[in-house]
Design a protein around this motif. Structure first.
Motif, short mmCIF file in Angstrom:
data_model
loop_
_atom_site.label_atom_id
_atom_site.label_comp_id
_atom_site.label_asym_id
_atom_site.label_seq_id
_atom_site.Cartn_x
_atom_site.Cartn_y
_atom_site.Cartn_z
N UNK A 86 -12.35 9.65 37.41
CA UNK A 86 -11.97 11.00 36.98
C UNK A 86 -10.55 11.00 36.40
N UNK A 87 -9.65 10.22 37.01
CA UNK A 87 -8.28 10.15 36.50
C UNK A 87 -8.28 9.51 35.11
N UNK A 88 -9.03 8.44 34.95
CA UNK A 88 -9.07 7.75 33.65
C UNK A 88 -9.70 8.64 32.58
N UNK A 89 -10.73 9.38 32.94
CA UNK A 89 -11.36 10.30 31.98
C UNK A 89 -10.37 11.38 31.55
N UNK A 90 -9.67 11.95 32.53
CA UNK A 90 -8.69 13.00 32.21
C UNK A 90 -7.57 12.46 31.34
N UNK A 102 3.81 -1.75 28.97
CA UNK A 102 4.86 -1.12 29.78
C UNK A 102 5.19 0.27 29.26
N UNK A 103 5.35 1.22 30.18
CA UNK A 103 5.80 2.55 29.79
C UNK A 103 7.29 2.48 29.46
N UNK A 104 7.81 3.41 28.64
CA UNK A 104 9.21 3.34 28.21
C UNK A 104 10.20 3.29 29.37
N UNK A 105 9.96 4.05 30.44
CA UNK A 105 10.90 4.04 31.56
C UNK A 105 11.02 2.64 32.15
N UNK A 106 9.89 2.00 32.38
CA UNK A 106 9.91 0.68 32.99
C UNK A 106 10.59 -0.34 32.07
N UNK A 124 -1.82 8.88 31.27
CA UNK A 124 -2.04 7.48 30.89
C UNK A 124 -1.04 6.54 31.54
N UNK A 125 0.16 7.03 31.82
CA UNK A 125 1.18 6.17 32.42
C UNK A 125 0.84 5.75 33.85
N UNK A 126 0.01 6.55 34.54
CA UNK A 126 -0.28 6.23 35.94
C UNK A 126 -1.57 5.45 36.11
N UNK A 127 -2.42 5.40 35.10
CA UNK A 127 -3.72 4.75 35.29
C UNK A 127 -3.62 3.27 35.64
N UNK A 128 -2.63 2.50 35.12
CA UNK A 128 -2.57 1.10 35.55
C UNK A 128 -2.28 0.92 37.03
N UNK A 177 -3.93 19.48 42.86
CA UNK A 177 -5.17 19.89 43.51
C UNK A 177 -5.96 18.72 44.09
N UNK A 178 -5.46 17.54 43.92
CA UNK A 178 -6.05 16.34 44.48
C UNK A 178 -5.07 15.21 44.28
N UNK A 179 -5.25 14.12 44.99
CA UNK A 179 -4.30 13.02 44.89
C UNK A 179 -4.99 11.78 44.33
N UNK A 180 -4.38 11.13 43.36
CA UNK A 180 -4.95 9.89 42.82
C UNK A 180 -4.78 8.75 43.82
N UNK A 181 -5.55 7.69 43.63
CA UNK A 181 -5.50 6.54 44.54
C UNK A 181 -4.35 5.63 44.12
#
Length: 340
Positions: free
Chosen positions: A282-286, A153-157, A295-299, A213-217
């Protein structure tokens, strides 16, 4: 006599709209600010929607300190505890967010119970009622609690989960007349009151400025800030809402669909919005090698699980507006206020 309602964190995005809705319904409002120099900005922002007249007052109080809370709740009928600390994991110390959220909620509740306030409505979050593992499918409701001990869990959650649990535990040990209700919103968008109170709508601002410049899924359960203010007031006044949790999520929308709506509806103002889908890889690599903040958004990549708002519909007769309308109104508001 008109009721008096305390709204915590008056300079915040959601709190501002709660103040507007309360004033429009004839209530007197007192709101907390961390310092007196914020009063003028809050008054000006609210005044863009409603005449504040002599019905808006202020109290200085901070979630991190005891001072000021007894005075803030004195003579009020209800409390909307909307304020919550923002920020991240500071130097690896998750308590930098968790302690203020949990201890701040308890300060508000102690003061409210001591003053005999009728009901406290506390803003929590839908991710306090979500599977800890970010399951990709399924629907959950208010009976589920996020596991605060999940190390992913991220700290906010975690802070929102622990703060709400602490609030319910406190009320379980309290035998006075004060009641508690919690509201669990999804991703909050919609019009802003002032450029300085954009809150979560920064995602839309970044789309409009072209910095995204692009949107994650990633999919979001979008709730309009105006509908969120409305459900707070319904939860405050409904006799059946006492002691209940209410999910306040809206329509599930992929970020790509948000971008397309802005491009299609805002004309020239939407020309810089990217509708390029960024591959999950690409998101996970970045996140791993280029930008640790990702890292907080990859899950959440590809996650489709939803929250049920059947309880809010049934008990409060609450119905949120379509997500596309909210996103477009948000974009137009940002443009009108010169925030992009």
């Amino acid at each position: 006599m008109p009721e008096t309602v305390l709204v915590t964190g008056g300079s915040g995005y959601v709190a501002g709209w709660c103040i507007v809705e309360l004033l429009q319904r004839g209530c007197h409002v007192r709101t907390t600010v961390r310092s007196r120099d914020k009063e003028e900005a809050v008054t000006a922002a609210v005044a863009t929607q409603v005449d504040t007249a002599d019905r808006l007052g202020f109290a200085v109080a901070d979630l991190t300190a005891d001072d000021g809370w007894d005075a803030a709740v004195k003579g009020v009928d209800h409390v909307l505890h909307v304020a919550s600390p923002l920020g991240g994991n500071v130097d690896g110390n998750a308590d930098a967010m968790i302690a203020p959220a949990r201890d701040g909620a308890l300060r508000v509740l102690r003061a409210a119970c001591g003053a005999g306030v009728r009901r406290v409505v506390m803003t929590s979050a839908a991710n306090t009622a979500s599977p800890s593992s970010y399951a990709t499918e399924g629907t959950t409701d208010e009976t589920l609690w996020t596991d605060p001990d999940d190390p992913t869990l991220i700290p906010y959650r975690r802070s929102k989960t622990l703060a709400e649990r602490a609030a319910w535990d406190f009320m379980a040990a309290h035998d006075g007349p004060t009641e508690l209700t919690t509201v669990l919103p999804g991703a909050v968008f919609g019009p802003i009151l002032a450029p300085g109170t954009t809150g979560s709508v920064d995602i839309v601002r970044r789309m409009l400025t072209g910095t995204m410049r692009g949107v994650p899924r990633i999919g979001l359960e979008i709730v309009d800030v105006r509908d969120l203010a409305d459900i707070h007031l319904r939860a405050m006044t409904s006799p059946r809402a006492a002691g209940e949790r209410f999910l306040a999520t809206g329509e599930f929308t992929w970020m790509l669909d948000m971008a397309r709506a802005l491009r299609e509806e805002l004309g020239e103002a939407g020309r810089r919005v990217s509708t390029r889908q960024i591959p999950d890889l690409a998101v996970r690599f970045a996140a791993r090698f280029l930008d640790p903040s990702l890292r907080d958004i990859t899950p959440a990549l590809g996650r489709r699980n939803r929250h049920s708002t059947a309880k809010a519909h049934r008990i409060l007769e609450w119905q949120p507006r379509p997500a596309r309308e909210t996103v477009v109104d948000c974009g137009r508001s940002l443009v009108a206020h010169g925030a992009v």
